[in-house]
Design a protein around this motif. Sequence first.
Motif, PDB file in Angstrom:
ATOM      1  N   MET A 112       0.845  -1.182   0.000  1.00  0.00           N
ATOM      2  CA  MET A 112       0.000   0.000   0.000  1.00  0.00           C
ATOM      3  C   MET A 112       0.891   1.246   0.000  1.00  0.00           C
ATOM      4  SD  MET A 112      -2.996   0.769   2.679  1.00  0.00           S
ATOM      5  CE  MET A 112      -3.942   2.208   2.610  1.00  0.00           C
ATOM      6  N   ASP A 113       0.563   2.222  -0.821  1.00  0.00           N
ATOM      7  CA  ASP A 113       1.326   3.462  -0.902  1.00  0.00           C
ATOM      8  C   ASP A 113       1.132   4.286   0.370  1.00  0.00           C
ATOM      9  OD1 ASP A 113       2.125   2.773  -3.404  1.00  0.00           O
ATOM     10  OD2 ASP A 113       0.705   4.077  -4.449  1.00  0.00           O
ATOM     11  N   ASN A 114       2.162   5.056   0.694  1.00  0.00           N
ATOM     12  CA  ASN A 114       2.074   5.954   1.837  1.00  0.00           C
ATOM     13  C   ASN A 114       1.105   7.080   1.477  1.00  0.00           C
ATOM     14  OD1 ASN A 114       2.463   7.556   4.040  1.00  0.00           O
ATOM     15  ND2 ASN A 114       4.675   7.754   3.792  1.00  0.00           N
ATOM     16  N   ILE A 115       0.073   7.284   2.294  1.00  0.00           N
ATOM     17  CA  ILE A 115      -0.939   8.297   1.977  1.00  0.00           C
ATOM     18  C   ILE A 115      -0.530   9.687   2.438  1.00  0.00           C
ATOM     19  CG2 ILE A 115      -2.851   6.674   1.965  1.00  0.00           C
ATOM     20  CD1 ILE A 115      -3.534   7.696   4.810  1.00  0.00           C
ATOM     21  N   PHE A 116       0.549   9.770   3.203  1.00  0.00           N
ATOM     22  CA  PHE A 116       1.007  11.064   3.691  1.00  0.00           C
ATOM     23  C   PHE A 116       2.196  11.532   2.869  1.00  0.00           C
ATOM     24  CE2 PHE A 116      -0.702   8.989   7.533  1.00  0.00           C
ATOM     25  CZ  PHE A 116      -1.687   9.898   7.834  1.00  0.00           C
ATOM     26  N   ASP A 117       2.164  12.800   2.480  1.00  0.00           N
ATOM     27  CA  ASP A 117       3.318  13.424   1.850  1.00  0.00           C
ATOM     28  C   ASP A 117       3.997  14.246   2.937  1.00  0.00           C
ATOM     29  OD1 ASP A 117       5.149  14.380   0.054  1.00  0.00           O
ATOM     30  OD2 ASP A 117       3.823  15.943  -0.733  1.00  0.00           O
ATOM     31  N   LEU A 118       4.858  13.596   3.719  1.00  0.00           N
ATOM     32  CA  LEU A 118       5.447  14.236   4.891  1.00  0.00           C
ATOM     33  C   LEU A 118       6.692  15.022   4.544  1.00  0.00           C
ATOM     34  CD1 LEU A 118       5.128  11.260   7.389  1.00  0.00           C
ATOM     35  CD2 LEU A 118       3.679  13.285   7.258  1.00  0.00           C
ATOM     36  N   PRO A 119       6.935  16.117   5.288  1.00  0.00           N
ATOM     37  CA  PRO A 119       8.186  16.853   5.112  1.00  0.00           C
ATOM     38  C   PRO A 119       9.345  16.030   5.652  1.00  0.00           C
ATOM     39  CG  PRO A 119       6.885  17.811   6.889  1.00  0.00           C
ATOM     40  CD  PRO A 119       6.059  16.725   6.267  1.00  0.00           C
ATOM     41  N   ASN A 120      10.520  16.601   5.642  1.00  0.00           N
ATOM     42  CA  ASN A 120      11.713  15.942   6.153  1.00  0.00           C
ATOM     43  C   ASN A 120      11.433  15.337   7.526  1.00  0.00           C
ATOM     44  OD1 ASN A 120      14.200  15.261   7.208  1.00  0.00           O
ATOM     45  ND2 ASN A 120      15.186  17.152   6.526  1.00  0.00           N
ATOM     46  N   LYS A 121      11.801  14.084   7.720  1.00  0.00           N
ATOM     47  CA  LYS A 121      11.508  13.366   8.953  1.00  0.00           C
ATOM     48  C   LYS A 121      12.088  14.068  10.181  1.00  0.00           C
ATOM     49  CE  LYS A 121      11.107   8.605  10.347  1.00  0.00           C
ATOM     50  NZ  LYS A 121      11.332   7.232  10.026  1.00  0.00           N
ATOM     51  N   ASN A 122      13.179  14.792  10.022  1.00  0.00           N
ATOM     52  CA  ASN A 122      13.796  15.498  11.146  1.00  0.00           C
ATOM     53  C   ASN A 122      12.957  16.680  11.621  1.00  0.00           C
ATOM     54  OD1 ASN A 122      15.964  13.750  11.026  1.00  0.00           O
ATOM     55  ND2 ASN A 122      17.145  15.091   9.695  1.00  0.00           N
ATOM     56  N   ASP A 123      12.057  17.193  10.761  1.00  0.00           N
ATOM     57  CA  ASP A 123      11.226  18.329  11.122  1.00  0.00           C
ATOM     58  C   ASP A 123       9.945  17.923  11.837  1.00  0.00           C
ATOM     59  OD1 ASP A 123      13.076  19.995   9.959  1.00  0.00           O
ATOM     60  OD2 ASP A 123      12.029  20.091   8.043  1.00  0.00           O
ATOM     61  N   LEU A 124       9.739  16.641  12.045  1.00  0.00           N
ATOM     62  CA  LEU A 124       8.516  16.147  12.651  1.00  0.00           C
ATOM     63  C   LEU A 124       8.727  15.829  14.119  1.00  0.00           C
ATOM     64  CD1 LEU A 124       7.408  13.700   9.822  1.00  0.00           C
ATOM     65  CD2 LEU A 124       6.564  15.998  10.264  1.00  0.00           C
ATOM     66  N   THR A 125       7.662  15.975  14.880  1.00  0.00           N
ATOM     67  CA  THR A 125       7.675  15.597  16.285  1.00  0.00           C
ATOM     68  C   THR A 125       6.685  14.459  16.463  1.00  0.00           C
ATOM     69  OG1 THR A 125       8.165  17.880  16.885  1.00  0.00           O
ATOM     70  CG2 THR A 125       7.377  16.450  18.635  1.00  0.00           C
ATOM     71  N   TYR A 126       7.080  13.489  17.236  1.00  0.00           N
ATOM     72  CA  TYR A 126       6.263  12.299  17.407  1.00  0.00           C
ATOM     73  C   TYR A 126       5.643  12.296  18.797  1.00  0.00           C
ATOM     74  CZ  TYR A 126       8.536  10.727  13.197  1.00  0.00           C
ATOM     75  OH  TYR A 126       8.980  10.637  11.902  1.00  0.00           O
ATOM     76  N   GLY A 127       4.329  12.161  18.822  1.00  0.00           N
ATOM     77  CA  GLY A 127       3.613  12.012  20.078  1.00  0.00           C
ATOM     78  C   GLY A 127       3.068  10.597  20.150  1.00  0.00           C
ATOM     79  N   ARG A 128       2.306  10.334  21.169  1.00  0.00           N
ATOM     80  CA  ARG A 128       1.719   9.009  21.300  1.00  0.00           C
ATOM     81  C   ARG A 128       0.527   8.912  20.352  1.00  0.00           C
ATOM     82  NH1 ARG A 128      -0.506   6.077  26.715  1.00  0.00           N
ATOM     83  NH2 ARG A 128      -1.073   4.159  25.639  1.00  0.00           N
ATOM     84  N   GLY A 129       0.732   8.236  19.233  1.00  0.00           N
ATOM     85  CA  GLY A 129      -0.342   8.041  18.269  1.00  0.00           C
ATOM     86  C   GLY A 129      -0.498   9.145  17.246  1.00  0.00           C
ATOM     87  N   TYR A 130       0.430  10.092  17.187  1.00  0.00           N
ATOM     88  CA  TYR A 130       0.322  11.164  16.203  1.00  0.00           C
ATOM     89  C   TYR A 130       1.705  11.721  15.891  1.00  0.00           C
ATOM     90  CZ  TYR A 130       0.490  13.981  20.462  1.00  0.00           C
ATOM     91  OH  TYR A 130       0.848  14.536  21.664  1.00  0.00           O
ATOM     92  N   ILE A 131       1.786  12.369  14.731  1.00  0.00           N
ATOM     93  CA  ILE A 131       3.002  13.037  14.274  1.00  0.00           C
ATOM     94  C   ILE A 131       2.592  14.457  13.905  1.00  0.00           C
ATOM     95  CG2 ILE A 131       4.829  13.045  12.542  1.00  0.00           C
ATOM     96  CD1 ILE A 131       4.229  10.054  12.106  1.00  0.00           C
ATOM     97  N   TYR A 132       3.424  15.430  14.250  1.00  0.00           N
ATOM     98  CA  TYR A 132       3.054  16.800  13.906  1.00  0.00           C
ATOM     99  C   TYR A 132       4.277  17.657  13.603  1.00  0.00           C
ATOM    100  CZ  TYR A 132       4.337  17.983  18.726  1.00  0.00           C
ATOM    101  OH  TYR A 132       5.014  18.159  19.895  1.00  0.00           O
ATOM    102  N   SER A 133       3.989  18.759  12.924  1.00  0.00           N
ATOM    103  CA  SER A 133       4.955  19.804  12.650  1.00  0.00           C
ATOM    104  C   SER A 133       4.151  21.104  12.562  1.00  0.00           C
ATOM    105  CB  SER A 133       5.696  19.539  11.346  1.00  0.00           C
ATOM    106  OG  SER A 133       6.555  20.617  11.048  1.00  0.00           O
ATOM    107  N   LEU A 134       4.060  21.829  13.667  1.00  0.00           N
ATOM    108  CA  LEU A 134       3.261  23.054  13.739  1.00  0.00           C
ATOM    109  C   LEU A 134       4.140  24.225  14.156  1.00  0.00           C
ATOM    110  CD1 LEU A 134       0.150  21.688  15.657  1.00  0.00           C
ATOM    111  CD2 LEU A 134       0.321  22.191  13.232  1.00  0.00           C
TER     112      LEU A 134
END
Length: 142
Positions: free
Chosen positions: A1-23
Amino acid sequence: MDNIFDLPNKNDLTYGRGYIYSLQYHIVWCTKYRRKVLTGGISDDIKAYLQSMAEDYKFTITAMEIMPDHVHMLVDCSPQFEIPRMLKILKGNTARWMFLSHPEIKTKLWGGHLWNPSYCVVTVSDRSREQIINYINSQKER
């Protein structure tokens, strides 16, 4: 299955419990009556105090500049942090702290309020992040 998210650079993301964000938010607020009271060592004191508040409340200040009559910040925070609540905390705590640390500012303001009740918040995309950082950092040069 293709990844449905077009995410920015992985280093710019913050990981929470059950979610990923960059705000990121570009936040600006002004002194009451645009009085130029944030001068001299006061601007450095406010920067240090805001940095300590960021650590206490678990958000990151990516860029910050204190002008004589307003504050610019680029903030990275979690989705649970509501912007109006964040600004109420930032403005309220800094005003109380500033009046205790620098009581002379109160004499320059009518009614004893440090901050204008208004503020500006702009969301920042990955494409505009560097532009906002450069803009904030160049404020003193303008």
